[in-house]
Design a protein around this motif. Structure first.
Motif, PDB file in Angstrom:
ATOM      1  N   ALA A  60      61.744  22.049  46.336  1.00 36.59           N
ATOM      2  CA  ALA A  60      62.935  21.225  46.577  1.00 36.59           C
ATOM      3  C   ALA A  60      63.340  21.272  48.046  1.00 36.59           C
ATOM      4  O   ALA A  60      63.940  20.328  48.555  1.00 36.59           O
ATOM      5  N   ASP A  61      62.975  22.360  48.724  1.00 33.34           N
ATOM      6  CA  ASP A  61      63.299  22.487  50.152  1.00 33.34           C
ATOM      7  C   ASP A  61      62.568  21.462  51.005  1.00 33.34           C
ATOM      8  O   ASP A  61      62.939  21.205  52.139  1.00 33.34           O
ATOM      9  N   MET A  62      61.475  20.887  50.473  1.00 32.90           N
ATOM     10  CA  MET A  62      60.678  19.947  51.266  1.00 32.90           C
ATOM     11  C   MET A  62      61.064  18.493  50.984  1.00 32.90           C
ATOM     12  O   MET A  62      60.612  17.587  51.677  1.00 32.90           O
ATOM     13  N   GLY A 132      52.691  24.958  43.081  1.00 37.40           N
ATOM     14  CA  GLY A 132      53.434  26.204  43.301  1.00 37.40           C
ATOM     15  C   GLY A 132      53.538  27.088  42.065  1.00 37.40           C
ATOM     16  O   GLY A 132      54.433  27.935  41.984  1.00 37.40           O
ATOM     17  N   LYS A 133      52.603  26.935  41.140  1.00 42.85           N
ATOM     18  CA  LYS A 133      52.654  27.720  39.895  1.00 42.85           C
ATOM     19  C   LYS A 133      52.583  29.217  40.174  1.00 42.85           C
ATOM     20  O   LYS A 133      53.394  29.995  39.670  1.00 42.85           O
ATOM     21  N   SER A 134      51.606  29.631  41.007  1.00 43.56           N
ATOM     22  CA  SER A 134      51.448  31.067  41.278  1.00 43.56           C
ATOM     23  C   SER A 134      52.653  31.605  42.026  1.00 43.56           C
ATOM     24  O   SER A 134      53.121  32.718  41.757  1.00 43.56           O
ATOM     25  N   THR A 135      53.158  30.801  42.967  1.00 41.90           N
ATOM     26  CA  THR A 135      54.329  31.232  43.740  1.00 41.90           C
ATOM     27  C   THR A 135      55.512  31.465  42.802  1.00 41.90           C
ATOM     28  O   THR A 135      56.224  32.464  42.931  1.00 41.90           O
ATOM     29  N   LEU A 136      55.701  30.571  41.849  1.00 39.07           N
ATOM     30  CA  LEU A 136      56.824  30.719  40.925  1.00 39.07           C
ATOM     31  C   LEU A 136      56.610  31.910  39.977  1.00 39.07           C
ATOM     32  O   LEU A 136      57.549  32.672  39.718  1.00 39.07           O
TER      33      LEU A 136
HETATM   34  P1  G4P Z   1      49.421  26.627  42.529  1.00 36.35           P
HETATM   35  O1  G4P Z   1      49.412  28.002  41.959  1.00 36.35           O
HETATM   36  O2  G4P Z   1      50.177  25.645  41.693  1.00 36.35           O
HETATM   37  O3  G4P Z   1      48.072  26.106  42.883  1.00 36.35           O
HETATM   38  O4  G4P Z   1      50.238  26.658  43.913  1.00 36.35           O
HETATM   39  P2  G4P Z   1      50.587  27.918  44.854  1.00 36.35           P
HETATM   40  O5  G4P Z   1      51.578  28.799  44.197  1.00 36.35           O
HETATM   41  O6  G4P Z   1      49.337  28.532  45.346  1.00 36.35           O
HETATM   42  O7  G4P Z   1      51.344  27.164  46.032  1.00 36.35           O
HETATM   43  C1  G4P Z   1      50.700  26.188  46.838  1.00 36.35           C
HETATM   44  C2  G4P Z   1      51.343  26.166  48.214  1.00 36.35           C
HETATM   45  O8  G4P Z   1      52.703  25.734  48.078  1.00 36.35           O
HETATM   46  C3  G4P Z   1      51.430  27.528  48.876  1.00 36.35           C
HETATM   47  O9  G4P Z   1      51.330  27.307  50.271  1.00 36.35           O
HETATM   48  C4  G4P Z   1      52.828  27.988  48.565  1.00 36.35           C
HETATM   49  O10 G4P Z   1      53.320  28.937  49.493  1.00 36.35           O
HETATM   50  C5  G4P Z   1      53.573  26.683  48.661  1.00 36.35           C
HETATM   51  N1  G4P Z   1      54.832  26.666  47.875  1.00 36.35           N
HETATM   52  C6  G4P Z   1      54.995  26.978  46.580  1.00 36.35           C
HETATM   53  N2  G4P Z   1      56.264  26.795  46.192  1.00 36.35           N
HETATM   54  C7  G4P Z   1      56.930  26.348  47.271  1.00 36.35           C
HETATM   55  C8  G4P Z   1      58.302  25.942  47.514  1.00 36.35           C
HETATM   56  O11 G4P Z   1      59.152  25.931  46.615  1.00 36.35           O
HETATM   57  N3  G4P Z   1      58.599  25.538  48.780  1.00 36.35           N
HETATM   58  C9  G4P Z   1      57.672  25.491  49.774  1.00 36.35           C
HETATM   59  N4  G4P Z   1      58.064  25.078  50.972  1.00 36.35           N
HETATM   60  N5  G4P Z   1      56.388  25.846  49.580  1.00 36.35           N
HETATM   61  C10 G4P Z   1      56.023  26.267  48.351  1.00 36.35           C
HETATM   62  P3  G4P Z   1      49.985  27.519  51.063  1.00 36.35           P
HETATM   63  O12 G4P Z   1      50.233  27.053  52.443  1.00 36.35           O
HETATM   64  O13 G4P Z   1      48.853  26.934  50.307  1.00 36.35           O
HETATM   65  O14 G4P Z   1      49.798  29.050  50.988  1.00 36.35           O
HETATM   66  P4  G4P Z   1      50.620  30.146  51.799  1.00 36.35           P
HETATM   67  O15 G4P Z   1      50.463  29.789  53.236  1.00 36.35           O
HETATM   68  O16 G4P Z   1      52.055  30.102  51.361  1.00 36.35           O
HETATM   69  O17 G4P Z   1      49.923  31.395  51.415  1.00 36.35           O
END
Ligand code: G4P
Length: 288
Positions: A60-62, A132-136
């Protein structure tokens, strides 16, 4: 990591998802706030048909907060339970167990009326790669869970993570492939980085971004690239107008090749990277 999806991958992902969904009470469908419709896979409706669903707009921040709000209203009108979060910082994520708990109310009441104690709500996060599944999951688990790639077939032993007092989350997400059929959907996915860069043409994405942003956010384009006379438009600009825009941006950013010609590849890459890294601000690529 995004992979190319082949029919075998898709069939396997679908089978795995159906098996996983049998174990859970609530499906958490995760989408990208910048493209809330294009980052869904309609198969979720079929797979999760009989389970309550929480639709979460991540990143949502983006995205443009006004448009996110409009999307939430639209989804609510369609009967979804909706929420938006920033999984990277955790903003909004604390509310998730309660939202899930509300969705299991009927089931719990039924169990309790029969004299059973309802167990914790079991949930699974599901979505296309890169939403962002893994992040969540890590955010909700409060620790780093080993990441399996977005490869259907690569499995590990599944575990339940306790989240708050009422919820248990499956530690591996459900992964579905992105939608490929509609070219504009493909371009939105590519613009946000949901499709491997090797599979897409940066000039195509940049043209799409310029068209979309010119229609929705002309001032942003003007400000970023120092274009003083970008008029607001209602209809999609003609490709000739986009080429002119490329020329201006290319020149401003020093993307000039031998003979004074604009290097369109470099210009396109700058535009795409600027969008992805939010140098253009919080911009949503589709409206309800
Ligand atoms: P996935 O499991 O669904 O494939 O997605 P994943 O969590 O790997 O997230 C994909 C990319 O999105 C990651 O960045 C992650 O940091 C970013 N991300 C996830 N949730 C959010 C959010 O709410 N806000 C923002 N701004 N970014 C988010 P990346 O560049 O691929 O990896 P990294 O540099 O963070 O390691």
């Amino acid at each position: 990591m995004t992979i190319q999806w082949y029919p075998g991958h898709m069939a396997k992902a679908k089978r795995q998802m159906i098996e996983k969904i049998k174990l859970i009470d609530v499906v958490i469908e995760l989408v990208d706030s910048r493209i809330p419709e294009s980052s869904r896979n309609p198969l979720v409706d079929e797979i999760a048909a009989d389970k309550p669903r929480l639709l979460i707009l991540n990143k949502a921040d983006m995205a443009d907060p006004h448009v996110t709000s409009a999307w939430k209203d639209t989804f609510k009108q369609k009967g979804y339970s909706v929420h938006s979060v920033n999984s990277q910082t955790g903003e909004g994520t604390k509310a998730i167990p309660d939202l899930v708990h509300q969705l299991t109310l009927k089931k719990r009441e039924k169990l309790e009326s029969k004299g059973f104690n309802a167990r914790a709500d079991r949930a699974l996060i599901l979505g296309i790669p890169n939403v962002g599944k893994s992040t969540l999951i890590n955010r909700l688990a409060n620790k780093k869970i080993a990441k399996i790639g977005d490869r259907p077939g690569v499995t590990k032993a599944q575990q339940w993570i306790k989240v708050g007092k009422t919820m248990e989350l499956l530690d591996t997400p459900g992964i579905l492939w992105p939608k490929f059929e509609d070219p504009d959907v493909g371009l939105r996915l590519a613009a946000t980085g949901a499709i491997k860069d090797e599979l897409v043409d940066f000039q195509d994405i940049a043209v799409f971004l310029l068209k979309t942003l010119w229609m929705s956010y002309p001032e942003t384009l003007s400000d970023r690239y120092g274009i003083s006379d970008l008029p607001p438009i209602e209809a999609e600009p003609a490709i000739e107008e986009i080429v002119e825009l490329f020329d201006v941006i290319g020149k401003r950013r020093g993307c000039v090749a031998g003979g004074g010609h604009i290097d369109y590849d470099r210009t396109a890459e700058i535009i795409v990277r600027d969008y992805r890294s939010q140098k253009l601000g919080r911009l949503t690529l589709e409206r309800p």
